[in-house]
Design a protein around this motif. Structure first.
Motif, PDB file in Angstrom:
ATOM      1  N   TYR A 189       2.529  -5.961   0.262  1.00  0.00           N
ATOM      2  CA  TYR A 189       3.760  -5.341   0.288  1.00  0.00           C
ATOM      3  C   TYR A 189       3.573  -3.879  -0.452  1.00  0.00           C
ATOM      4  CZ  TYR A 189       4.226  -7.162  -4.555  1.00  0.00           C
ATOM      5  OH  TYR A 189       4.174  -7.476  -5.897  1.00  0.00           O
ATOM      6  N   GLY A 190       2.198  -3.470  -0.140  1.00  0.00           N
ATOM      7  CA  GLY A 190       1.998  -2.114  -0.770  1.00  0.00           C
ATOM      8  C   GLY A 190       2.486  -1.046   0.221  1.00  0.00           C
TER       9      GLY A 190
ATOM     10  N   ARG B  36       3.776  -2.684  14.445  1.00  0.00           N
ATOM     11  CA  ARG B  36       2.314  -2.976  14.793  1.00  0.00           C
ATOM     12  C   ARG B  36       1.248  -2.389  13.880  1.00  0.00           C
ATOM     13  NH1 ARG B  36       1.950  -3.028  20.820  1.00  0.00           N
ATOM     14  NH2 ARG B  36      -0.060  -3.958  20.432  1.00  0.00           N
ATOM     15  N   SER B  37       1.536  -0.957  13.735  1.00  0.00           N
ATOM     16  CA  SER B  37       0.670  -0.289  13.103  1.00  0.00           C
ATOM     17  C   SER B  37       0.230  -0.670  11.651  1.00  0.00           C
ATOM     18  CB  SER B  37       0.970   1.350  13.214  1.00  0.00           C
ATOM     19  OG  SER B  37       1.982   1.363  12.259  1.00  0.00           O
ATOM     20  N   ALA B  38       1.581  -1.093  11.149  1.00  0.00           N
ATOM     21  CA  ALA B  38       1.532  -1.584   9.788  1.00  0.00           C
ATOM     22  C   ALA B  38       0.918  -2.864   9.691  1.00  0.00           C
ATOM     23  CB  ALA B  38       3.067  -1.614   9.352  1.00  0.00           C
TER      24      ALA B  38
ATOM     25  N   GLY C  48       6.013  -4.707   3.526  1.00  0.00           N
ATOM     26  CA  GLY C  48       5.129  -3.849   3.704  1.00  0.00           C
ATOM     27  C   GLY C  48       5.491  -2.982   5.015  1.00  0.00           C
ATOM     28  N   TYR C  49       6.025  -3.908   5.991  1.00  0.00           N
ATOM     29  CA  TYR C  49       6.049  -3.199   7.208  1.00  0.00           C
ATOM     30  C   TYR C  49       7.371  -2.484   7.468  1.00  0.00           C
ATOM     31  CZ  TYR C  49       7.586  -7.955   9.094  1.00  0.00           C
ATOM     32  OH  TYR C  49       7.946  -9.254   9.415  1.00  0.00           O
ATOM     33  N   ASP C  50       8.435  -3.201   6.896  1.00  0.00           N
ATOM     34  CA  ASP C  50       9.747  -2.664   7.008  1.00  0.00           C
ATOM     35  C   ASP C  50       9.834  -1.354   6.366  1.00  0.00           C
ATOM     36  OD1 ASP C  50      10.617  -4.610   8.566  1.00  0.00           O
ATOM     37  OD2 ASP C  50      12.105  -5.758   6.878  1.00  0.00           O
ATOM     38  N   GLY C  51       9.017  -0.944   5.132  1.00  0.00           N
ATOM     39  CA  GLY C  51       8.806   0.148   4.643  1.00  0.00           C
ATOM     40  C   GLY C  51       8.301   1.022   5.284  1.00  0.00           C
TER      41      GLY C  51
ATOM     42  N   LEU D 194       8.774  -0.998  -1.231  1.00  0.00           N
ATOM     43  CA  LEU D 194      10.243  -0.903  -1.510  1.00  0.00           C
ATOM     44  C   LEU D 194      10.470  -0.321  -2.765  1.00  0.00           C
ATOM     45  CD1 LEU D 194      13.074  -2.542  -0.958  1.00  0.00           C
ATOM     46  CD2 LEU D 194      12.211  -4.238  -2.363  1.00  0.00           C
ATOM     47  N   TYR D 195       9.560   0.121  -3.636  1.00  0.00           N
ATOM     48  CA  TYR D 195       9.767   1.035  -4.932  1.00  0.00           C
ATOM     49  C   TYR D 195       9.172   2.287  -4.841  1.00  0.00           C
ATOM     50  CZ  TYR D 195      11.759  -3.586  -6.218  1.00  0.00           C
ATOM     51  OH  TYR D 195      12.461  -4.641  -6.277  1.00  0.00           O
TER      52      TYR D 195
END
Ligand code: R7I
Ligand code: MG
Ligand code: MG
Ligand code: MG
Length: 345
Positions: A131-132, A159-161, A170-173, A257-258
């Motif tokens: 989730y980085g 997909r890139s994430a 991680g990907y939603d960010g 997220l942060y």
């Protein structure tokens, strides 16, 4: 938006991304950074007499470079090609301050000879995925590439994430950062920025992105909407927000997220003056403010710089600041090439 200013926005985005990384990197991991020390740092860099080695970029710009070069060479999204460029770039220069775990993926990809480019990322953190903020920090070129197609943007960005970040946060960010750049590109900087509307639009778009977690019994199925709403409260406040409150509420960590909502906050807050940041230039104010919050300074300044540059355009970025960053010419060239490809699609 006419074509000349859109080309300038493309440049502003990539130069902003590079500049935030280069200028923020010396402070990465620091807390309680003095506003006056930072003011002097920027004045020195921006002044006409300062001579010193240029500031080097880190993994943020290194991976952005890979994405830009792949999109330019292939003229389409090619996950395998991007994965190969990440690995090549990493082994050419492993000392770019990469995230601690992401480098395992590069070793695995090389060992399996890219048989399954999406495989190793799924194994991170005992299978929960990272989730980085590493997906978000590098996404700008893809936001430019998908300038005129929002659906494509969301799909390709995800997909890139997933080449490195398969945790939903991680990907939603990554998607949120790309959407923020995309919104900035589509706005006219000559009109006053409607800060509240900018964030409301982000919340509405994230409600589509986050709806697939409904009914899974999670503590909070909508973590990005939650953070964006907190951001909106901070922005709407009449009195000024203390840095400690921003850090506590939005965060300055390597977690997407942060840090992604924090970068967006920096851009939106820096439209108007900020105490102890003495500059008339809202682009510089964005980057300087992002660094002043501490923590993951290179990444938050880079993401905020990309959003601000996409909004204001290249003309706002001080030449002297640019001169102090490694690879500025290269990033300008990427922006111009991506503009040509996008304009002819
Ligand atoms: O996300 P990533 O590429 O790191 C980017 C950051 C930026 O600040 C860069 O400037 C650079 O300094 O690194 O790399 P990852 O290794 O995937 O994630 C970064 C860190 O986030 C990890 O090393 C962990 O500390 C943390 N992290 C997690 N911790 C526990 N559980 C990420 N995902 C998890 C998790 O699922
Ligand atoms: Mg970095
Ligand atoms: Mg680091
Ligand atoms: Mg960082």
């Amino acid at each position: 938006i006419d074509s000349i200013s859109l080309a300038s926005k493309f440049r502003g985005c990539l130069v902003g991304c590079l500049l935030g990384d280069c200028l923020g990197a010396p402070y990465e991991g620091d807390y309680g950074i003095s506003k006056s020390v930072l003011q002097k740092y920027f004045e020195k860099l921006e002044g006409p007499y300062f001579k010193s080695p240029v500031k080097q970029y880190t993994d943020d710009a290194a991976m952005t470079k890979c994405l830009a070069e792949s999109l330019i060479a292939q003229e389409k999204f090619d996950a395998l090609d991007i994965a190969k460029r990440f690995v090549k770039e990493y082994f050419n220069n492993p000392r770019h301050g990469y995230g601690q775990q992401v480098v395992d993926i590069f070793h695995k990809l090389r060992a399996q000879k890219f048989e399954d480019p999406f495989g190793p990322a799924k194994e991170q953190f005992d299978g929960s995925g990272s989730y980085g903020n590493g997906g978000a920090m590098r996404v700008s070129p893809l936001a430019l590439f998908c300038y005129s197609n929002y659906e494509e943007l969301v799909n390709l960005v995800r997909r890139s994430a997933e080449l490195t970040h398969t945790h939903k946060q991680g990907y939603d960010g990554t998607i949120l950062q790309a959407i923020a750049v995309h919104q900035s590109l589509h706005l006219d900087p000559k009109e006053t920025l409607d800060v509240h509307n900018f964030s409301t639009q982000l919340i509405q778009k994230m409600s589509q992105i986050e709806k697939d977690c409904e009914g899974l019994g999670l503590d909070d199925p909508y973590p990005y909407q939650t953070q964006l709403k907190k951001m909106q409260v901070l922005l709407d406040k009449k009195e000024d927000t203390h840095d400690a409150e921003v850090e506590k509420t939005l965060g300055t960590s390597v977690a997407a997220l942060y840090s992604v909502p924090t970068a967006i906050f920096c851009f939106l807050r820096a439209c108007t003056p900020i105490p102890e940041i003495d500059t008339d230039n809202p682009f510089r104010r964005t980057v300087q403010y992002a660094i002043s919050l501490g923590g993951d300074t290179d990444t938050i300044a880079s993401m905020a710089g990309a959003i601000a540059g996409a909004y204001y355009g290249y003309g706002i970025v001080s030449e002297n600041l640019q001169k102090h960053c490694e690879a500025t010419e290269q990033f300008i060239e990427y922006a111009d090439k991506l503009y040509k490809i996008t304009a002819s699609k």
